[in-house]
Design an enzyme around this catalytic site. Structure first.
Site, PDB file in Angstrom:
ATOM      1  N   THR A  14      -0.563  10.919 -60.826  1.00  0.00           N
ATOM      2  CA  THR A  14       0.109  10.582 -62.079  1.00  0.00           C
ATOM      3  C   THR A  14      -0.862  10.448 -63.239  1.00  0.00           C
ATOM      4  O   THR A  14      -0.532  10.789 -64.376  1.00  0.00           O
ATOM      5  CB  THR A  14       0.914   9.279 -61.908  1.00  0.00           C
ATOM      6  N   SER A  58      -0.656  12.885 -54.851  1.00  0.00           N
ATOM      7  CA  SER A  58      -1.408  12.331 -53.724  1.00  0.00           C
ATOM      8  C   SER A  58      -0.658  12.415 -52.399  1.00  0.00           C
ATOM      9  O   SER A  58      -1.271  12.320 -51.335  1.00  0.00           O
ATOM     10  CB  SER A  58      -1.809  10.879 -54.004  1.00  0.00           C
ATOM     11  N   THR A  90      -1.156   7.322 -57.024  1.00  0.00           N
ATOM     12  CA  THR A  90      -1.009   5.993 -56.433  1.00  0.00           C
ATOM     13  C   THR A  90      -0.189   5.995 -55.149  1.00  0.00           C
ATOM     14  O   THR A  90      -0.214   5.017 -54.400  1.00  0.00           O
ATOM     15  CB  THR A  90      -0.360   5.025 -57.431  1.00  0.00           C
ATOM     16  N   ASP A  91       0.535   7.077 -54.859  1.00  0.00           N
ATOM     17  CA  ASP A  91       1.384   7.084 -53.664  1.00  0.00           C
ATOM     18  C   ASP A  91       0.581   6.833 -52.394  1.00  0.00           C
ATOM     19  O   ASP A  91       1.045   6.138 -51.483  1.00  0.00           O
ATOM     20  CB  ASP A  91       2.133   8.412 -53.543  1.00  0.00           C
TER      21      ASP A  91
END
Length: 328
Positions: A14, A58, A90-91
């Site tokens: 992101t 990610s 961030t996943d």
């Protein structure tokens, strides 16, 4: 006086995403250099060397992509960088940070960061997070702490940090002890000295698989019955409560543990598994007697990362010792 060298590597996520002309949502498109160009504050602190390693969400990162990033980061330190920053989505940030931390045996800081708002969105948090990550990586007090996650002005240990909200700005937390440091007025403040670290050897194989399954009310055993036959080399269970499963699952896990390592962690998101409290069939006392290992404070996702890395480096015999270290 010459500025210190700082290396920044971008993997996508992101923090690198921008709106597309088609209106089909944001996608990774901003390079590492593009992100650093927005931060004159950072380039005034260090000689920043930037490399775009990937432009991926990610969720599509692989162990091999992270090993490649690790090799790149080690090369940066060998070339004179005092710290390294890697940005990603961030996943899977918590998993990537822990994976890299298991293998990062250098004193120089390796800092991961990301963003909850895309680069093209109003109030994008990527620049602030990247700047803070750079400041942490440059700080002498960050040495010897392994891999750190810096986001929302908090510094998290790789073994504890978890994403706890899907879209909120304060999406990361470290249970149960909280972040290890805070950013205040462009300075990092740590709560304690660096802890003892136990790194693992670099994996010599990457063709093995570890399965992660979550226990659920009245869940069947169709997948468990086939775990060994389909070729998995390890199994992690996200168990109920303090590390429990049903009686049917307990029977399956006993059979599986005769062939491959089995870890039972807690799916709750906070607190450790128990070791000697519950004596029913499927409780932690019973599961350990059946050959399973309890995950302690390590969440199921990180238990899978740990087991995969141990198997890849031929160190599976160190599983219980490492879990005890994380618990300490």
């Amino acid at each position: 006086m010459a500025l210190p060298k700082l290396s920044v590597g971008a993997l996508g996520g992101t923090i690198s995403m921008q709106a597309q002309p088609t209106g089909a949502g944001v996608q990774p498109s901003l390079s590492g250099q593009g992100m650093v160009d927005l931060l004159p504050q950072l380039t005034s602190l260090a000689e920043v060397q930037v490399h775009t390693l990937n432009l991926l969400p990610s969720a599509s990162l692989s162990f091999q992509a992270l090993l490649d990033a690790l090799d790149w980061a080690r090369g940066c330190i060998a070339a004179g960088s005092v710290g390294v920053v890697i940005s990603q989505g961030t996943d899977t940030l918590e998993e990537a940070a822990f994976f890299l931390d298991l293998l990062w045996d250098l004193d120089e800081p390796l800092v991961l960061t990301g963003a909850m708002r895309a680069a093209s969105h109003c109030g994008a948090d990527g620049p602030a997070n990247l700047l803070a990550a750079g400041q942490v990586a440059l700080a002498e007090r960050s040495r010897g702490r392994g891999v750190l996650v810096v986001i929302n002005d908090q510094v998290h240990a790789a073994s504890r940090v978890r994403k706890v909200a899907a879209l909120a700005m304060d999406a990361f937390a470290s249970s149960p002890f909280g972040p290890v440091g805070l950013m205040v007025e462009n300075q990092v403040h740590y709560a304690a000295p660096p802890p003892a670290r136990h790194c693992l050897p670099y994996p010599t194989r990457t063709d093995h698989s570890v399965l992660l399954l979550e226990a659920a009310l009245d869940a069947d055993t169709l997948l468990l019955d086939r775990v060994v036959d389909v070729g998995y080399q390890g199994l992690v269970i996200a168990g109920f409560g303090a590390g429990h499963v049903s009686q049917r699952w307990a029977t399956c896990l006993q059979a599986i543990a005769q062939h491959l390592p089995v870890i039972v962690a807690t799916r709750t998101g906070q607190g450790p598994t128990a070791n000697g409290s519950y004596g029913f069939v499927g409780g932690e006392i019973d599961l350990q007697a059946k050959g399973a290992v309890m995950g302690s404070f390590l969440c199921p996702r990180k238990c899978r990362i740990l087991l995969w890395t141990l198997l890849g480096s031929g160190q599976q015999g160190a599983l219980q010792a490492y879990l005890a270290h994380v618990g300490d």
